[in-house]
Design an enzyme around this catalytic site. Structure first.
Site, PDB file in Angstrom:
ATOM      1  N   ASP A 227      -5.393  -2.282   2.824  1.00 21.60           N
ATOM      2  CA  ASP A 227      -4.491  -1.238   3.304  1.00 21.60           C
ATOM      3  C   ASP A 227      -3.668  -1.802   4.475  1.00 21.60           C
ATOM      4  O   ASP A 227      -3.121  -2.890   4.369  1.00 21.60           O
ATOM      5  CB  ASP A 227      -5.313   0.005   3.681  1.00 21.60           C
ATOM      6  CG  ASP A 227      -4.460   1.231   3.930  1.00 21.60           C
ATOM      7  OD1 ASP A 227      -3.993   1.846   2.966  1.00 21.60           O
ATOM      8  OD2 ASP A 227      -4.254   1.581   5.109  1.00 21.60           O
ATOM      9  N   TYR A 373       2.279   4.203  10.914  1.00 22.59           N
ATOM     10  CA  TYR A 373       3.249   4.465   9.850  1.00 22.59           C
ATOM     11  C   TYR A 373       4.668   4.521  10.404  1.00 22.59           C
ATOM     12  O   TYR A 373       5.599   3.964   9.806  1.00 22.59           O
ATOM     13  CB  TYR A 373       2.908   5.787   9.150  1.00 22.59           C
ATOM     14  CG  TYR A 373       1.711   5.684   8.252  1.00 22.59           C
ATOM     15  CD1 TYR A 373       1.852   5.443   6.889  1.00 22.59           C
ATOM     16  CD2 TYR A 373       0.422   5.810   8.756  1.00 22.59           C
ATOM     17  CE1 TYR A 373       0.754   5.344   6.058  1.00 22.59           C
ATOM     18  CE2 TYR A 373      -0.687   5.709   7.944  1.00 22.59           C
ATOM     19  CZ  TYR A 373      -0.517   5.468   6.591  1.00 22.59           C
ATOM     20  OH  TYR A 373      -1.610   5.350   5.771  1.00 22.59           O
ATOM     21  N   HIS A 430      -8.713   2.206  -4.185  1.00 20.73           N
ATOM     22  CA  HIS A 430      -8.100   1.685  -2.966  1.00 20.73           C
ATOM     23  C   HIS A 430      -9.122   1.316  -1.895  1.00 20.73           C
ATOM     24  O   HIS A 430      -8.965   0.331  -1.195  1.00 20.73           O
ATOM     25  CB  HIS A 430      -7.125   2.732  -2.427  1.00 20.73           C
ATOM     26  CG  HIS A 430      -6.378   2.318  -1.207  1.00 20.73           C
ATOM     27  ND1 HIS A 430      -5.482   1.273  -1.191  1.00 20.73           N
ATOM     28  CD2 HIS A 430      -6.397   2.809   0.067  1.00 20.73           C
ATOM     29  CE1 HIS A 430      -4.969   1.144   0.025  1.00 20.73           C
ATOM     30  NE2 HIS A 430      -5.517   2.048   0.808  1.00 20.73           N
TER      31      HIS A 430
END
Length: 464
Positions: A227, A373, A430
C-alpha cells in the site's frame, strides 16, 4: 496457490510503442533532496534528542474507560436498506456486535502484552519522533545479518508484520545470511509523529525512513512495502539506488504517462498487454472504472479535505471502526461489498482487527495518517514525476488475485529494469501480510536470496 513467472519482456509491437512514446516523454531528473528538512515544531529545531529510546505501548485505564464510555454511548444507528449488504457502506446491523466486543470482551491488557512482545523504539528524525520495531536474531559466528525495512500502509499499521517476523528472523543453514527486521510506523501513523506543516508527502516520508536506517547504522538495506508503504519504498529506491540492496513490493504500480497510455491500448486488445490467464485482473476496463467510482470515495475525500472526515474518526470509535472495516472488507475481496458482515471473519480474527484500530485510537493519529493522501496527490508531488524515473535497484513483485490493481511485469520494468521475478497468487487480497503472512514471508526470503545472487553476478560490493 502460487504461480511463479520470471521477468517478462514486452512484445515487438509494444517495444515499438514504448520507443515512440519515449520520444515524447523525457526522463525527468531525480529531484534535489534535502536530507535535513525539518518537519517538527520550529522551537525544537537544533535541540531534538536524537538518541534511540526504548518504547512501550500502553493501554492505560483512563484511556480504556474513556473508550468504553464512547462505545457504550454510541447513538442508535440508522438501519441499512433492505438486502443492501454493505453496498452503501459497512452494514449498520453488524456494528453493534463489534462495539459490544470492543467495549466488553476485547482483552486490552492481554493484547497490550502481545503488541509489546517485540522490542520497540523511538528516535527523532528531522523533528519527528519515529516509532519502529527492531528484531535482531542471534546468529552463530560467521553468519551475516542483513537489515530489512518493512513498511505498512493505510489503514493498517506495523502490526501487519508481526506474523512475518518469526519466519523472517529464523536462522537457517540453507541461507548464508540472517535478517534483522525493522518494522517502522510511517510518520504520521500509529506512534510516529506527523509533520506540523504542509508538504509531507511520500517523497518526504521516504527521506525520513532512509535517515532512520542510517541512524540504526545501516548504510545499505533491503526494503519491502505494501500500500502506501510500497509507494514510500519505491521512493527510497528511486532516490537512493546505491543504498537499497533490493526492493520487494506486494502492491507494485506505475502511473507514468507511458504506462497509462499502454493500459488504454490494452483495453482494445488485452493480449498485447497482459497474459491471457491474467486478463481479467485488468480488463475489461469498465470493470476497473466501476471499482474506482464505487470504492474510491474515501480516496477523493482524503486527497482533498482529510481533516474534515478525521474529526468524526477522531471523536467516535464507532465511526472509526465502520470506516476501517469498510476498507478492509472491500480491499480483501471486492465482492464482499454485497455481504452484510463484509466477509471479515473469513480472513481475520477479531483481535487482529481491533488491535489495528487501537494503533490509531490510542495515539490519536488517524488525522495525521489520513493526510498522506492529500500530500501525495498534490501538484507538488506530481511535478516530481517519480513514476517516470527509472531505478536500477533489483526488484521483486508479488501480486495477489484480489489486489486493487494488477500491473504486467514488463510494464513495471519501465520503472525497474532489474525486475527479477513476479510471483502471481491465485488468491489473497490487498492486506496480504494479515491474510497470508507465511506466504508473503517466504516470498520475501526468496527475493532476498535472489537479490544477493544478483549482486554477486554483477560484482557489486555490498558493505552493510
Amino acid at each position: 496457490m502460487l504461480q511463479n513467472s520470471t521477468q517478462c519482456t514486452s512484445g515487438s509491437f509494444l517495444s515499438v510503442m514504448i520507443s515512440l512514446l519515449s520520444m515524447y516523454f523525457e526522463t525527468p531528473p531525480v529531484p534535489n533532496i534535502d536530507l535535513n528538512e525539518w518537519w517538527g515544531p520550529e522551537c525544537l529545531q537544533g535541540h531534538q534528542d536524537t538518541s534511540i529510546r526504548l518504547f512501550r505501548i500502553e493501554f492505560n485505564e483512563s484511556m480504556i474507560e474513556d473508550l468504553r464510555h464512547r462505545l457504550r454511548n454510541t447513538r442508535q444507528l440508522t438501519p441499512p436498506l433492505k438486502d443492501s449488504g454493505s453496498e452503501y457502506g459497512f452494514n449498520t446491523y453488524e456494528i453493534p456486535g463489534w462495539l459490544q466486543y470492543w467495549a466488553e470482551e476485547y482483552p486490552f491488557h492481554e493484547r497490550e502484552r502481545m503488541i509489546n512482545r517485540y522490542p520497540q523504539y523511538r528516535t527523532n528524525i528531522q523533528g519527528l519522533n519515529v516509532h519502529f520495531v527492531r528484531v535482531t536474531p542471534e546468529v552463530p559466528p560467521g553468519v551475516e545479518v542483513v537489515p530489512l525495512l518493512l513498511l505498512h500502509g493505510w489503514p493498517t499499521s506495523f502490526l501487519d508484520f508481526y506474523e512475518l517476523i518469526p519466519t523472517l528472523t529464523t536462522v537457517s543453514k540453507d541461507r548464508g545470511f540472517a535478517i534483522e527486521v525493522i518494522a517502522a510506523s510511517l510518520p504520521g501513523f500509529g506512534f510516529s509523529e506527523g509533520a506540523v506543516r504542509p508538504g509531507f508527502g511520500a517523497d518526504k516520508i521516504a527521506v525520513v525512513l532512509r535517515n532512520l536506517m542510517h541512524r540504526l547504522g545501516h548504510k545499505k538495506f533491503y526494503v519491502h512495502g505494501a500500500d502506501w508503504g510500497s509507494v514510500v519504498a519505491s521512493n527510497i529506491a528511486t532516490f537512493f539506488p546505491l543504498e537499497v540492496l533490493g526492493y520487494h513490493s506486494s502492491m507494485p504500480s506505475n502511473n507514468s504517462p507511458i504506462a497509462l497510455i499502454l493500459r488504454l491500448i490494452g483495453a482494445v486488445r488485452p493480449s498485447l498487454v497482459v497474459r491471457p490467464e491474467l486478463e481479467d485482473r485488468m480488463y475489461p476496463l469498465y470493470t476497473q472504472l466501476d471499482k474506482i467510482l464505487k470504492e474510491f470515495g474515501y480516496f477523493y475525500i482524503q486527497a482533498t479535505k482529510p481533516d474534515t472526515v478525521d474529526i468524526a474518526l477522531t471523536d467516535s470509535p464507532a465511526g472509526l471502526l465502520a470506516y476501517y472495516f469498510e476498507k478492509i472488507s472491500v480491499a480483501t475481496r471486492i465482492y464482499y461489498r454485497y455481504m452484510a458482515d463484509g466477509g471479515l471473519k473469513n480472513h481475520f480474527t477479531r483481535e487482529q482487527l481491533i488491535d489495528n484500530l487501537m494503533m490509531y485510537w490510542v495515539p490519536n493519529s488517524i488525522a495525521t495518517a489520513g493526510r498522506i493522501y492529500a500530500e501525495s496527490n498534490s501538484l507538488r508531488y506530481f511535478s516530481l514525476q517519480i513514476y517516470s524515473i527509472p531505478s536500477e535497484v533489483p526488484t521483486w513483485i508479488m501480486q495477489a488475485k484480489y489486489e486493487i490493481s494488477y500491473i504486467p511485469p514488463w510494464m513495471y520494468q519501465l520503472k525497474y529494469p532489474n525486475l527479477l521475478n513476479e510471483t502471481v497468487l491465485d488468491t489473497g487480497g490487498h492486506f496480504l501480510a494479515l491474510e497470508l503472512p507465511h506466504v508473503l514471508a517466504e516470498d520475501i526470503l526468496q527475493a532476498m536470496i535472489e537479490f544477493q545472487r544478483w549482486h554477486e553476478q554483477h560484482k557489486v560490493h555490498i558493505e552493510l
